[in-house]
Design an enzyme around this catalytic site. Structure first.
Site, short mmCIF file in Angstrom:
data_model
loop_
_atom_site.label_atom_id
_atom_site.label_comp_id
_atom_site.label_asym_id
_atom_site.label_seq_id
_atom_site.Cartn_x
_atom_site.Cartn_y
_atom_site.Cartn_z
N GLU A 264 17.97 30.87 19.35
CA GLU A 264 16.52 31.06 19.60
C GLU A 264 16.42 31.96 20.81
OE1 GLU A 264 14.06 30.05 17.80
OE2 GLU A 264 14.98 28.54 16.53
N CYS A 298 8.66 32.60 25.16
CA CYS A 298 9.32 33.50 24.20
C CYS A 298 8.30 34.10 23.25
CB CYS A 298 10.40 32.74 23.44
SG CYS A 298 9.79 31.21 22.74
P1 NAD Z 1 19.15 32.69 30.00
O1 NAD Z 1 19.72 33.39 28.84
O2 NAD Z 1 19.37 33.28 31.34
O3 NAD Z 1 19.71 31.18 30.09
C1 NAD Z 1 19.54 30.28 29.04
C2 NAD Z 1 20.58 29.18 29.14
O4 NAD Z 1 21.86 29.74 28.91
C3 NAD Z 1 20.66 28.50 30.50
O5 NAD Z 1 20.85 27.11 30.32
C4 NAD Z 1 21.90 29.11 31.12
O6 NAD Z 1 22.52 28.28 32.08
C5 NAD Z 1 22.77 29.28 29.89
N1 NAD Z 1 23.87 30.27 29.99
C6 NAD Z 1 23.91 31.40 30.73
N2 NAD Z 1 25.09 32.03 30.53
C7 NAD Z 1 25.79 31.28 29.65
C8 NAD Z 1 27.09 31.41 29.06
N3 NAD Z 1 27.88 32.43 29.32
N4 NAD Z 1 27.49 30.45 28.19
C9 NAD Z 1 26.68 29.41 27.90
N5 NAD Z 1 25.46 29.24 28.44
C10 NAD Z 1 25.02 30.16 29.30
O7 NAD Z 1 17.59 32.52 29.71
P2 NAD Z 1 16.44 32.00 30.67
O8 NAD Z 1 16.14 33.02 31.72
O9 NAD Z 1 16.72 30.60 31.10
O10 NAD Z 1 15.22 31.91 29.64
C11 NAD Z 1 14.42 32.99 29.27
C12 NAD Z 1 14.83 33.58 27.95
O11 NAD Z 1 14.88 32.57 26.93
C13 NAD Z 1 13.81 34.58 27.43
O12 NAD Z 1 14.50 35.67 26.88
C14 NAD Z 1 13.04 33.82 26.37
O13 NAD Z 1 12.41 34.63 25.40
C15 NAD Z 1 14.13 32.98 25.78
N6 NAD Z 1 13.57 31.81 25.11
C16 NAD Z 1 13.59 31.80 23.74
C17 NAD Z 1 13.01 30.75 23.07
C18 NAD Z 1 12.99 30.71 21.57
O14 NAD Z 1 12.75 29.65 21.03
N7 NAD Z 1 13.20 31.81 20.88
C19 NAD Z 1 12.46 29.67 23.77
C20 NAD Z 1 12.47 29.70 25.16
C21 NAD Z 1 13.04 30.79 25.82
#
Ligand code: NAD
Length: 512
Positions: A264, A298
């Site tokens: 997602e 998102c």
């Molecule tokens: P992010 O990608 O920075 O982090 C998301 C999660 O991934 C965090 O828990 C982080 O600790 C983890 N993470 C980071 N690097 C990782 C790795 N190498 N391996 C495993 N996990 C890792 O995103 P963010 O800044 O927290 O959130 C914003 C983003 O999320 C936006 O792009 C938004 O559109 C998206 N989002 C999508 C949805 C959806 O349902 N499509 C919902 C909410 C947010």
């Protein structure tokens, strides 16, 4: 509620352990702590000990053990535990909503709405516990019966983003648990307290049902403990919510070990406004879509594609609404927009505004930092874009609204679909032809397509997710539960003969 009272009501201390598999099963290994920072004030709310390799091993070991028992429990009985989780969350809806506002910065009313989503998904899952159905098919062989059944897939890893600290956990954890899996949650390192509060609630209910390690928590940075989870072969499914950039890394790593993933990822969502749209309705949807959660959803409405005959009137109507936005403390009842999550997010927003201005974009509202309110407050910005520039293909996670005009309807659809992301989309129109074309195969290419409803604020009953770089995953309602189960096709022969499919004759007679 006073912050200290709120935290103690939800079982949060000044310093907390971040690894858990049940009531009285919080594990400490004296690992480093992360801080949960209040984006409104910049103050530390509390700290949380990150999961170490040792505590990780213990949590996963418990989740594996518990899975062997939990999967045997009839699904309707699993549903009873989920019903109790939903009831306890409902009892705590207000404090949990406040905690989300405190830790993440969305306004309290939206925080409470997010917790309501957790309650809703629990109710949905209770009903689901009496379904989880398979199909039956007619066999081509006499005296044979064919059907498919669904089994739990195993301990499920859930990694979530900062902007929805509760709901995506529920979309995944509650559905996965009712399917018979145990779950291991790695929340965003930015919002660990909401995760601890929810873990405390599930701990109570697991204990009431004499269970443990169905719902489990690990805490820390993505590159450290997140990556450990993603690469763990014992976890057959990783459900990941986050940016496209991180999603690419996660999906590649899971695919490398031939695990399954549900992705997602980011969106870049547009509303098409046709010449006969109800502009009052449209501007209401645009307001909530563009500044709700400070533009950090998102499904945030980031692009408006308006017919040239109504674009000026539409802009006036939106401006009227923007002028009444109340920016400030998300815990204050009259606030409509809280702070951004970090200085990095502010920098990206200001950079995007500069890029737009340098490329024939016209700022028609806002975009200034509001340092008097605190370092993370900004005005939302509206920019009229005259050219399609690379910036418009990116998701800048901030309250930025780009407005562009179109002449003919095919052009509008082509602009809507031109971005690499494919999460949510909407059209505001009273023209049936345009509405149906938008929903047809040559219309929107997104996972969500709405008519006279904005891009954001989905209900839990439908499957939620998007196409293209949004990752293709589906969560929450409809038949998204199938993603958390393994499908088994069964053929039963109730005769004394063994006919082969496709009519193959495999008898030992000599063939000329
Ligand atoms: P992010 O990608 O920075 O982090 C998301 C999660 O991934 C965090 O828990 C982080 O600790 C983890 N993470 C980071 N690097 C990782 C790795 N190498 N391996 C495993 N996990 C890792 O995103 P963010 O800044 O927290 O959130 C914003 C983003 O999320 C936006 O792009 C938004 O559109 C998206 N989002 C999508 C949805 C959806 O349902 N499509 C919902 C909410 C947010």
């Amino acid at each position: 509620m006073k912050i200290n009272n709120l935290l103690s009501h939800l079982g949060i201390q000044n310093t907390n352990y971040g690894s858990c598999f049940g009531k009285d099963c919080w594990i400490s290994t004296n690992n480093q702590h992360i801080s949960s920072i209040n984006p409104t004030t910049g103050e530390t709310i509390a700290t949380v000990e990150q999961t170490s390799n040792t505590s990780y091993k213990q949590v996963i070991g418990e989740a594996e053990k518990s899975f062997l028992k939990w999967r045997e429990k009839p699904a309707p009985l699993r549903g009873q535990l989920i019903r109790d989780v939903g009831n306890l969350v409902r009892e705590n809806i207000e404090p949990l909503g406040e905690l989300i506002a405190l830790e993440m910065g969305k306004i309290k009313r939206e925080g409470i709405g997010e917790v309501q989503e957790v309650v809703d998904i629990c109710e949905f899952a209770v009903g689901l516990s009496r379904q989880l159905y398979g199909l039956t098919m007619h066999s081509e062989r006499p005296g044979h019966r064919m059907y498919e059944q669904w089994h739990p897939i195993g301990p499920t890893g859930i990694i979530t983003a900062f902007n929805f600290p509760a709901a995506p956990w529920a979309w995944n954890a509650i559905i996965s648990a009712v399917c018979g899996n145990t779950v291991i949650w790695k929340p965003s390192e930015v919002t660990p307290l909401t995760a601890i509060a929810l873990q405390n609630i599930t701990n109570e209910i697991m204990s009431d049902h004499k269970e443990k390690a169905i719902f489990n928590l690990i805490t820390g940075t993505g590159s450290d403990i997140g990556s450990t989870l993603v690469n763990d072969k014992r976890i057959p499914l990783i459900s990941f919510t986050g940016s496209v950039k991180t999603g690419r890394i996660v999906s590649t790593q899971v695919a490398k070990r031939l695990g399954k993933s549900i992705l997602e990822l980011g969106g870049n969502n547009a509303i098409i406004v046709t010449k006969d749209a109800d502009l009052k309705l449209t501007s209401e949807a645009i307001l909530f879509g563009s500044i709700g959660t400070t533009g950090q959803r998102c499904t945030t409405t980031r692009r408006i594609i308006a017919h040239k005959s109504i674009i000026n009137e539409l802009i006036e109507t939106i401006l009227d609404k923007y002028k009444n936005i109340k920016i400030g403390d998300p815990l204050c009842n009259t606030t409509t927009m809280g702070p951004m999550i970090s200085q990095d997010s502010i920098n990206k927003m200001l950079q995007a505004i500069e890029t737009a201005k340098n490329n024939n974009g016209l700022v028609i509202y806002g975009g200034q930092q509001l340092l008097d309110l605190g370092p993370l407050f900004v005005e939302p910005v509206i920019i009229k874009m005259n050219d399609q520039i690379p910036l418009l293909y990116e998701e800048t996670f901030a309250p930025i609204l780009y407005i562009m005009e179109y002449n003919d309807f095919d052009e509008a659809i082509s602009l809507q679909n031109s971005v690499p992301q494919g999460l949510s989309s909407a059209i505001f129109t009273s023209n049936l032809y345009d509405a149906e074309t938008f929903l047809s195969t040559r219309g929107s290419d997104c996972g969500i397509a709405n008519v006279n409803v904005g891009t954001t604020g989905a209900e839990i009953g439908g499957a939620f997710g998007g196409e293209k770089e949004t990752g293709g995953g589906r969560e929450s309602g409809s038949d998204a539960w199938k993603g958390y189960m393994r499908r088994q096709t069964v053929t039963i022969n109730w005769t004394k003969k063994l006919p082969l499919s496709q009519g193959i004759d495999f008898s030992q007679k000599e063939i000329d």
